[in-house]
Design an enzyme around this catalytic site. Structure first.
Site, PDB file in Angstrom:
ATOM      1  N   LYS A   1     -11.776  -6.499  -5.600  1.00 54.20           N
ATOM      2  CA  LYS A   1     -13.107  -6.364  -4.974  1.00 54.20           C
ATOM      3  C   LYS A   1     -14.195  -6.203  -6.040  1.00 54.20           C
ATOM      4  O   LYS A   1     -14.976  -5.247  -6.050  1.00 54.20           O
ATOM      5  CB  LYS A   1     -13.141  -5.210  -3.987  1.00 54.20           C
TER       6      LYS A   1
ATOM      7  N   GLY B   1       0.090  -4.927   6.312  1.00 50.90           N
ATOM      8  CA  GLY B   1       0.475  -3.745   5.545  1.00 50.90           C
ATOM      9  C   GLY B   1       1.464  -2.911   6.322  1.00 50.90           C
ATOM     10  O   GLY B   1       2.657  -3.198   6.374  1.00 50.90           O
ATOM     11  N   ARG B   2       0.932  -1.870   6.983  1.00 48.04           N
ATOM     12  CA  ARG B   2       1.790  -0.864   7.627  1.00 48.04           C
ATOM     13  C   ARG B   2       2.860  -1.398   8.569  1.00 48.04           C
ATOM     14  O   ARG B   2       3.983  -0.871   8.554  1.00 48.04           O
ATOM     15  CB  ARG B   2       0.910   0.188   8.320  1.00 48.04           C
TER      16      ARG B   2
ATOM     17  N   LYS C   1       0.295  -8.238  -2.134  1.00 47.83           N
ATOM     18  CA  LYS C   1      -1.057  -7.777  -2.475  1.00 47.83           C
ATOM     19  C   LYS C   1      -0.984  -6.401  -3.136  1.00 47.83           C
ATOM     20  O   LYS C   1      -0.431  -5.457  -2.577  1.00 47.83           O
ATOM     21  CB  LYS C   1      -1.925  -7.692  -1.216  1.00 47.83           C
TER      22      LYS C   1
ATOM     23  N   HIS D   1     -17.507  -6.372  -8.113  1.00 51.90           N
ATOM     24  CA  HIS D   1     -18.947  -6.400  -7.791  1.00 51.90           C
ATOM     25  C   HIS D   1     -19.668  -5.798  -8.983  1.00 51.90           C
ATOM     26  O   HIS D   1     -19.721  -4.579  -9.141  1.00 51.90           O
ATOM     27  CB  HIS D   1     -19.203  -5.582  -6.507  1.00 51.90           C
ATOM     28  N   ASP D   2     -20.196  -6.665  -9.855  1.00 57.46           N
ATOM     29  CA  ASP D   2     -20.806  -6.161 -11.083  1.00 57.46           C
ATOM     30  C   ASP D   2     -21.766  -7.239 -11.614  1.00 57.46           C
ATOM     31  O   ASP D   2     -21.928  -8.281 -10.986  1.00 57.46           O
ATOM     32  CB  ASP D   2     -19.697  -5.824 -12.108  1.00 57.46           C
ATOM     33  N   ILE D   3     -22.361  -7.008 -12.769  1.00 59.04           N
ATOM     34  CA  ILE D   3     -23.214  -8.043 -13.344  1.00 59.04           C
ATOM     35  C   ILE D   3     -22.327  -9.246 -13.700  1.00 59.04           C
ATOM     36  O   ILE D   3     -21.118  -9.095 -13.920  1.00 59.04           O
ATOM     37  CB  ILE D   3     -24.002  -7.541 -14.579  1.00 59.04           C
TER      38      ILE D   3
ATOM     39  N   THR E   1     -19.753  -9.079 -16.654  1.00 55.92           N
ATOM     40  CA  THR E   1     -18.632  -8.149 -16.460  1.00 55.92           C
ATOM     41  C   THR E   1     -17.666  -8.680 -15.402  1.00 55.92           C
ATOM     42  O   THR E   1     -16.443  -8.568 -15.548  1.00 55.92           O
ATOM     43  CB  THR E   1     -19.179  -6.758 -16.056  1.00 55.92           C
TER      44      THR E   1
ATOM     45  N   ARG F   1      -1.434  -7.586  13.886  1.00 53.01           N
ATOM     46  CA  ARG F   1      -0.379  -6.815  14.559  1.00 53.01           C
ATOM     47  C   ARG F   1       0.381  -7.740  15.500  1.00 53.01           C
ATOM     48  O   ARG F   1      -0.216  -8.598  16.139  1.00 53.01           O
ATOM     49  CB  ARG F   1      -0.992  -5.671  15.386  1.00 53.01           C
TER      50      ARG F   1
ATOM     51  N   ASP G   1       0.833  -1.208   0.000  1.00 52.92           N
ATOM     52  CA  ASP G   1       0.000   0.000   0.000  1.00 52.92           C
ATOM     53  C   ASP G   1       0.867   1.257   0.000  1.00 52.92           C
ATOM     54  O   ASP G   1       0.994   1.951   1.007  1.00 52.92           O
ATOM     55  CB  ASP G   1      -0.934  -0.012   1.221  1.00 52.92           C
TER      56      ASP G   1
ATOM     57  N   THR H   1     -15.477  -4.382   6.805  1.00 52.49           N
ATOM     58  CA  THR H   1     -15.311  -4.114   8.242  1.00 52.49           C
ATOM     59  C   THR H   1     -15.631  -2.656   8.584  1.00 52.49           C
ATOM     60  O   THR H   1     -15.764  -2.322   9.752  1.00 52.49           O
ATOM     61  CB  THR H   1     -13.885  -4.455   8.706  1.00 52.49           C
TER      62      THR H   1
ATOM     63  N   ASP I   1      -6.138  -7.265  -5.499  1.00 50.04           N
ATOM     64  CA  ASP I   1      -7.331  -7.062  -4.654  1.00 50.04           C
ATOM     65  C   ASP I   1      -8.325  -6.161  -5.383  1.00 50.04           C
ATOM     66  O   ASP I   1      -8.420  -4.968  -5.109  1.00 50.04           O
ATOM     67  CB  ASP I   1      -6.860  -6.448  -3.325  1.00 50.04           C
TER      68      ASP I   1
HETATM   69  O1  C5P Z   1      -1.696  -1.654   7.177  1.00 56.00           O
HETATM   70  P1  C5P Z   1      -2.583  -2.816   7.522  1.00 56.00           P
HETATM   71  O2  C5P Z   1      -1.826  -4.020   8.041  1.00 56.00           O
HETATM   72  O3  C5P Z   1      -3.724  -2.421   8.428  1.00 56.00           O
HETATM   73  O4  C5P Z   1      -3.172  -3.234   6.098  1.00 56.00           O
HETATM   74  C1  C5P Z   1      -4.111  -4.228   5.933  1.00 56.00           C
HETATM   75  C2  C5P Z   1      -4.445  -4.432   4.471  1.00 56.00           C
HETATM   76  O5  C5P Z   1      -5.596  -5.263   4.412  1.00 56.00           O
HETATM   77  C3  C5P Z   1      -4.808  -3.162   3.717  1.00 56.00           C
HETATM   78  O6  C5P Z   1      -4.423  -3.347   2.351  1.00 56.00           O
HETATM   79  C4  C5P Z   1      -6.312  -3.089   3.840  1.00 56.00           C
HETATM   80  O7  C5P Z   1      -6.916  -2.416   2.774  1.00 56.00           O
HETATM   81  C5  C5P Z   1      -6.671  -4.578   3.797  1.00 56.00           C
HETATM   82  N1  C5P Z   1      -7.961  -4.917   4.431  1.00 56.00           N
HETATM   83  C6  C5P Z   1      -8.265  -4.603   5.758  1.00 56.00           C
HETATM   84  N2  C5P Z   1      -9.466  -4.959   6.297  1.00 56.00           N
HETATM   85  C7  C5P Z   1     -10.362  -5.616   5.563  1.00 56.00           C
HETATM   86  C8  C5P Z   1     -10.071  -5.962   4.238  1.00 56.00           C
HETATM   87  C9  C5P Z   1      -8.846  -5.587   3.695  1.00 56.00           C
HETATM   88  O8  C5P Z   1      -7.441  -4.015   6.450  1.00 56.00           O
HETATM   89  N3  C5P Z   1     -11.488  -5.988   6.124  1.00 56.00           N
END
Ligand code: C5P
Length: 242
Positions: free
Chosen positions: A63, A212-213, A34, A65-67, A70, A183, A12, A121, A61
């Site tokens: 996501k 991610g972070r 990802k 969501h379409d007909i 498509t 985490r 990200d 979420t 990723d």
């Molecule tokens: O930085 P962090 O570890 O929070 O990143 C989590 C990754 O998972 C991000 O790319 C975020 O968009 C994705 N994600 C999420 N919660 C979800 C679905 C996807 O954090 N319910």
């Protein structure tokens, strides 16, 4: 499953060079990179190529969501990019998921694996009620949508690690379960309200964790990834997935 293979790192970052540098730096410590909508909308297939610098599988990723037609066409296009996982919304319905699976199958043995997103979420009971999804609480909505998506042909689910034990109990072991919101103990949560450690996620039934972070923003991303893999290794064998 090898602990490294369970680790999905979300690249990200806004620019292609940054994504490529991160993927290269993390090579060998990560099973899947990802590529999210931010990168893909800005850079298209070049974002997938940048992530490939890490020599691991790619999770695009989208996501979707379409007909059904498509959605199926989007999955076919993902297949031509050689991605290992992509996402679609279970709210697209049974026909959309089934059409996506048929398109994935046509991509051959290394086809994209389809992961269904149930309830984002970011929703709570009030925002679901505003959408007309008021008859059930968020967890019950998520379980109903998860079952529908798997029955229609999804290969797995994206869900909170805290929901993983219930999903495994109710829906079995024959699907990927990919859990963000991870985490290490004592690490900053950021905007993730409900988190689990890598080992907790796997013990609860996750086949993969998305981080991610905690890795991408770390001073030393490779050392951060190694700490996550060590925690995954401590969880024991865990589920294999689909
Ligand atoms: O930085 P962090 O570890 O929070 O990143 C989590 C990754 O998972 C991000 O790319 C975020 O968009 C994705 N994600 C999420 N919660 C979800 C679905 C996807 O954090 N319910």
């Amino acid at each position: 499953m090898n602990p490294v293979d369970r680790l999905v790192v979300a690249l990200d970052v806004p620019d292609l060079g940054g994504a490529r540098a991160l993927a290269t730096m993390l090579s060998g410590q990560v099973g899947v990179f990802k590529v999210g909508l931010e990168q893909f909308v800005a850079h298209g297939p070049a974002a997938v190529e940048a992530a490939r610098a890490g020599g691991a599988a790619i999770f695009l990723d989208l996501k979707i969501h379409d007909i059904p037609r498509t959605a199926a066409a989007a999955v076919r296009s993902a297949g031509t990019l050689g991605v290992r996982f992509t996402t679609l919304h279970a709210l697209g319905g049974r026909e959309m998921v089934a059409a996506a699976r048929e398109a994935a199958e046509a991509c051959g043995a290394d086809r994209p694996q389809l992961l269904a997103v149930t309830v984002l979420t970011s929703h709570d009971a009030a925002s679901l009620a505003a959408l007309g999804l008021a008859s059930d609480d968020p967890e019950t909505n998520a379980l109903r949508l998860a079952r529908l998506a798997l029955e229609a042909g999804a290969d797995g689910l994206v869900a909170s690690a805290l929901e993983a034990p219930r999903l495994r109990r109710e829906l079995g072991d024959g699907f990927w379960l990919v859990t963000p919101g991870i985490r290490l103990p004592g690490e900053a949560h950021g905007d993730q309200a409900r988190v689990a450690t890598p080992a907790e996620a796997v013990r609860g039934g996750a086949s993969h964790i998305v981080v991610g972070r905690p890795i991408v923003k770390a001073g030393d991303p490779r050392a951060a990834a190694e700490r996550v893999v060590a925690d995954l290794a401590a969880a024991g064998p865990g589920p294999g997935g689909a």
